[in-house]
Design a protein around this motif. Structure first.
Motif, PDB file in Angstrom:
ATOM      1  N   ASN A  60      10.433  18.301  -3.378  1.00 32.76           N
ATOM      2  CA  ASN A  60      10.854  19.716  -3.245  1.00 32.76           C
ATOM      3  C   ASN A  60      12.365  19.921  -3.193  1.00 32.76           C
ATOM      4  OD1 ASN A  60       8.260  20.648  -3.299  1.00 32.76           O
ATOM      5  ND2 ASN A  60       7.994  20.419  -1.081  1.00 32.76           N
ATOM      6  N   LYS A  61      13.116  18.891  -3.505  1.00 34.99           N
ATOM      7  CA  LYS A  61      14.582  19.020  -3.446  1.00 34.99           C
ATOM      8  C   LYS A  61      15.130  19.518  -4.787  1.00 34.99           C
ATOM      9  CE  LYS A  61      15.373  17.040   0.678  1.00 34.99           C
ATOM     10  NZ  LYS A  61      14.066  16.609   1.107  1.00 34.99           N
ATOM     11  N   THR A  62      16.257  20.220  -4.723  1.00 36.49           N
ATOM     12  CA  THR A  62      16.979  20.547  -5.955  1.00 36.49           C
ATOM     13  C   THR A  62      18.044  19.460  -6.150  1.00 36.49           C
ATOM     14  OG1 THR A  62      18.474  21.962  -4.689  1.00 36.49           O
ATOM     15  CG2 THR A  62      16.628  23.039  -5.796  1.00 36.49           C
ATOM     16  N   ILE A  63      18.124  18.985  -7.395  1.00 35.09           N
ATOM     17  CA  ILE A  63      18.920  17.784  -7.674  1.00 35.09           C
ATOM     18  C   ILE A  63      19.952  18.092  -8.759  1.00 35.09           C
ATOM     19  CG2 ILE A  63      18.760  15.351  -8.416  1.00 35.09           C
ATOM     20  CD1 ILE A  63      16.770  15.608  -6.239  1.00 35.09           C
ATOM     21  N   LEU A  64      21.115  17.496  -8.608  1.00 37.78           N
ATOM     22  CA  LEU A  64      22.130  17.520  -9.677  1.00 37.78           C
ATOM     23  C   LEU A  64      22.391  16.068 -10.063  1.00 37.78           C
ATOM     24  CD1 LEU A  64      24.338  19.100 -11.295  1.00 37.78           C
ATOM     25  CD2 LEU A  64      25.856  18.758  -9.351  1.00 37.78           C
ATOM     26  N   ASP A  65      22.284  15.767 -11.362  1.00 39.46           N
ATOM     27  CA  ASP A  65      22.516  14.394 -11.836  1.00 39.46           C
ATOM     28  C   ASP A  65      23.745  14.444 -12.758  1.00 39.46           C
ATOM     29  OD1 ASP A  65      22.329  11.769 -12.684  1.00 39.46           O
ATOM     30  OD2 ASP A  65      20.427  12.006 -13.761  1.00 39.46           O
ATOM     31  N   ILE A  66      24.903  14.083 -12.208  1.00 39.36           N
ATOM     32  CA  ILE A  66      26.148  14.173 -12.996  1.00 39.36           C
ATOM     33  C   ILE A  66      26.381  12.841 -13.709  1.00 39.36           C
ATOM     34  CG2 ILE A  66      28.647  14.566 -12.936  1.00 39.36           C
ATOM     35  CD1 ILE A  66      28.314  16.074 -10.329  1.00 39.36           C
ATOM     36  N   GLY A  67      26.558  12.918 -15.022  1.00 38.81           N
ATOM     37  CA  GLY A  67      26.691  11.680 -15.808  1.00 38.81           C
ATOM     38  C   GLY A  67      25.319  11.030 -15.930  1.00 38.81           C
ATOM     39  N   ILE A  88      23.590  16.771 -16.102  1.00 42.81           N
ATOM     40  CA  ILE A  88      24.840  17.075 -16.821  1.00 42.81           C
ATOM     41  C   ILE A  88      25.363  15.783 -17.436  1.00 42.81           C
ATOM     42  CG2 ILE A  88      27.207  17.926 -16.601  1.00 42.81           C
ATOM     43  CD1 ILE A  88      26.370  19.742 -14.437  1.00 42.81           C
ATOM     44  N   GLU A  89      25.619  15.833 -18.731  1.00 40.71           N
ATOM     45  CA  GLU A  89      26.069  14.616 -19.419  1.00 40.71           C
ATOM     46  C   GLU A  89      27.034  15.024 -20.536  1.00 40.71           C
ATOM     47  OE1 GLU A  89      25.801  11.094 -19.356  1.00 40.71           O
ATOM     48  OE2 GLU A  89      27.118  11.420 -21.059  1.00 40.71           O
ATOM     49  N   GLY A  90      28.207  14.385 -20.550  1.00 39.18           N
ATOM     50  CA  GLY A  90      29.218  14.722 -21.548  1.00 39.18           C
ATOM     51  C   GLY A  90      28.911  14.208 -22.941  1.00 39.18           C
ATOM     52  N   ALA A  95      22.676  13.403 -24.150  1.00 38.07           N
ATOM     53  CA  ALA A  95      22.137  14.707 -23.725  1.00 38.07           C
ATOM     54  C   ALA A  95      21.031  15.171 -24.683  1.00 38.07           C
ATOM     55  CB  ALA A  95      23.256  15.742 -23.653  1.00 38.07           C
ATOM     56  N   ASN A  96      21.205  14.903 -25.986  1.00 39.22           N
ATOM     57  CA  ASN A  96      20.154  15.276 -26.949  1.00 39.22           C
ATOM     58  C   ASN A  96      18.869  14.510 -26.674  1.00 39.22           C
ATOM     59  OD1 ASN A  96      21.674  17.106 -28.290  1.00 39.22           O
ATOM     60  ND2 ASN A  96      22.299  15.739 -29.956  1.00 39.22           N
ATOM     61  N   GLN A 110      11.325  22.453 -15.093  1.00 38.60           N
ATOM     62  CA  GLN A 110      11.797  21.639 -13.945  1.00 38.60           C
ATOM     63  C   GLN A 110      13.149  20.975 -14.189  1.00 38.60           C
ATOM     64  OE1 GLN A 110       8.482  21.596 -15.022  1.00 38.60           O
ATOM     65  NE2 GLN A 110       7.308  20.334 -13.602  1.00 38.60           N
ATOM     66  N   ILE A 111      13.537  20.870 -15.487  1.00 34.06           N
ATOM     67  CA  ILE A 111      14.803  20.166 -15.778  1.00 34.06           C
ATOM     68  C   ILE A 111      15.695  21.052 -16.652  1.00 34.06           C
ATOM     69  CG2 ILE A 111      15.854  18.141 -16.887  1.00 34.06           C
ATOM     70  CD1 ILE A 111      13.310  16.569 -16.320  1.00 34.06           C
ATOM     71  N   SER A 112      16.933  21.265 -16.221  1.00 32.16           N
ATOM     72  CA  SER A 112      17.928  21.938 -17.080  1.00 32.16           C
ATOM     73  C   SER A 112      18.881  20.880 -17.605  1.00 32.16           C
ATOM     74  CB  SER A 112      18.764  22.938 -16.294  1.00 32.16           C
ATOM     75  OG  SER A 112      17.944  23.835 -15.631  1.00 32.16           O
ATOM     76  N   ILE A 113      19.080  20.887 -18.920  1.00 32.70           N
ATOM     77  CA  ILE A 113      19.972  19.894 -19.546  1.00 32.70           C
ATOM     78  C   ILE A 113      21.284  20.573 -19.908  1.00 32.70           C
ATOM     79  CG2 ILE A 113      20.251  18.373 -21.564  1.00 32.70           C
ATOM     80  CD1 ILE A 113      17.972  17.399 -19.820  1.00 32.70           C
ATOM     81  N   LYS A 114      22.379  20.004 -19.441  1.00 34.55           N
ATOM     82  CA  LYS A 114      23.686  20.565 -19.815  1.00 34.55           C
ATOM     83  C   LYS A 114      24.527  19.480 -20.466  1.00 34.55           C
ATOM     84  CE  LYS A 114      23.631  24.092 -16.309  1.00 34.55           C
ATOM     85  NZ  LYS A 114      24.345  24.922 -15.385  1.00 34.55           N
ATOM     86  N   ASN A 115      24.863  19.724 -21.736  1.00 32.69           N
ATOM     87  CA  ASN A 115      25.717  18.765 -22.442  1.00 32.69           C
ATOM     88  C   ASN A 115      27.168  19.196 -22.270  1.00 32.69           C
ATOM     89  OD1 ASN A 115      26.317  17.922 -25.944  1.00 32.69           O
ATOM     90  ND2 ASN A 115      26.792  16.796 -24.094  1.00 32.69           N
ATOM     91  N   GLN A 116      27.780  18.696 -21.216  1.00 31.99           N
ATOM     92  CA  GLN A 116      29.193  19.032 -20.954  1.00 31.99           C
ATOM     93  C   GLN A 116      29.776  17.998 -19.995  1.00 31.99           C
ATOM     94  OE1 GLN A 116      27.943  22.843 -19.227  1.00 31.99           O
ATOM     95  NE2 GLN A 116      28.831  22.253 -17.293  1.00 31.99           N
TER      96      GLN A 116
END
Ligand SMILES: C[S@@+](CC[C@H](N)C(=O)[O-])C[C@H]1O[C@@H](n2cnc3c(N)ncnc32)[C@H](O)[C@@H]1O
Length: 257
Positions: A60-67, A88-90, A95-96, A110-116
């Motif tokens: 039930n946690k909200t997670i940020l995965d940087i890199g 989040i992945e540069g 990211a694709n 459940q998952i948001s993908i950010k290519n940045q």
């Protein structure tokens, strides 16, 4: 999974970059892939994950995965019943891959993908997260992101600043740092390359923002690699297992949470 979809995933995985062939595949994919399809070096990802989930309940946690790289910790967080992950992945190919896999597994809610490239200089971020994975990214400052840093001293200042900034949007931080700036053995961040130097540096620099709750240290037990809690014996540098496995895993809690 049909042959065509699998081949598209393999093509994305095989696009080479500085950080390609890094993580193993998330467990949802293991049944479909053989070593001949894709053979990453693997960074003891399962063992790192095991230490994390032994120490933090991701349910039930909200997670940020940087890199997030190819998404191992993102998809495994969902397997551990996290509520939502922002990845989040540069790197575009990584990211694709994560985006395609999210769609295949029907996890787009459940998952948001950010290519940045995450902007670590910001003191505020528009969302807040219960748990943030920040694994093996910050020693790439001045290289993967924030180019033009003058020297190691400046890089170390930035690492501490960015860690402290993260406490404004994240309650629990799971953090790992390489011993060498930009992964270059000729640019060691610490004079003797010891875990103690790294731990003291992180503790001192972040003491007004983060409490270090637990530190995981890799050890070989009966031939297997496991992360155990830091103690007076395992703090010693172990050259037999190489630089990566000497990197401690810090589990840090924001002060006042
Ligand atoms: C050394 S890999 C670590 C991957 C993963 N976190 C792990 O430990 O298994 C670093 C990853 O972070 C990405 N990266 C580097 N700087 C980034 C930034 N500022 N924002 C987002 N991704 C970044 C790289 O493209 C690469 O995929």
């Amino acid at each position: 999974m049909n042959k065509n979809t699998k081949q598209k995933l393999i093509n994305l995985l095989k696009k080479s970059s500085k950080h390609s062939h890094y993580q193993i595949l998330p467990s949802q994919l293991v049944q479909y892939f053989e070593d001949k399809d894709y053979l990453p070096t693997g960074k003891v990802d399962s063992e790192r994950l095991l230490f994390v989930i032994k120490n933090i309940n991701l349910k039930n946690k909200t997670i940020l995965d940087i890199g997030g790289n190819t998404g191992f910790f993102t998809f495994e967080s969902i397997n551990s019943e996290a509520k939502h992950v922002t990845y989040i992945e540069g790197n575009e190919e990584h990211a694709n891959f994560a985006m395609k896999l999210t769609k295949i597994l029907k996890l787009t809610k459940q998952i948001s993908i950010k290519n940045q490239y995450f902007n670590f200089t910001q003191k505020r971020y528009d969302e807040k997260f219960n748990v943030c994975f920040l694994l093996n990214v910050l020693h790439h400052v001045g290289d993967d992101f924030n180019s033009g840093l003058k020297n190691i001293g400046v890089a170390k200042e930035k690492i501490i600043k960015y860690l402290n900034n993260s406490s404004s949007f994240c309650d629990i931080l799971i953090f790992q740092l390489g011993f060498n700036w930009q992964g270059n053995v000729h640019k060691p961040l610490f004079k003797n390359g010891t875990k103690k130097e790294m731990i003291d540096f992180i503790k001192k620099g972040t003491k007004n923002h983060w409490n270090i709750k637990t530190i995981g240290i890799a050890e070989i037990e009966n031939g297997d690699l496991v992360y155990n809690k830091l103690n007076k014996n395992n703090i010693n540098r172990n050259d037999e297992i190489g630089e990566f496995k000497n990197r401690p895993i810090f589990i840090m809690k924001k002060i006042n949470v």
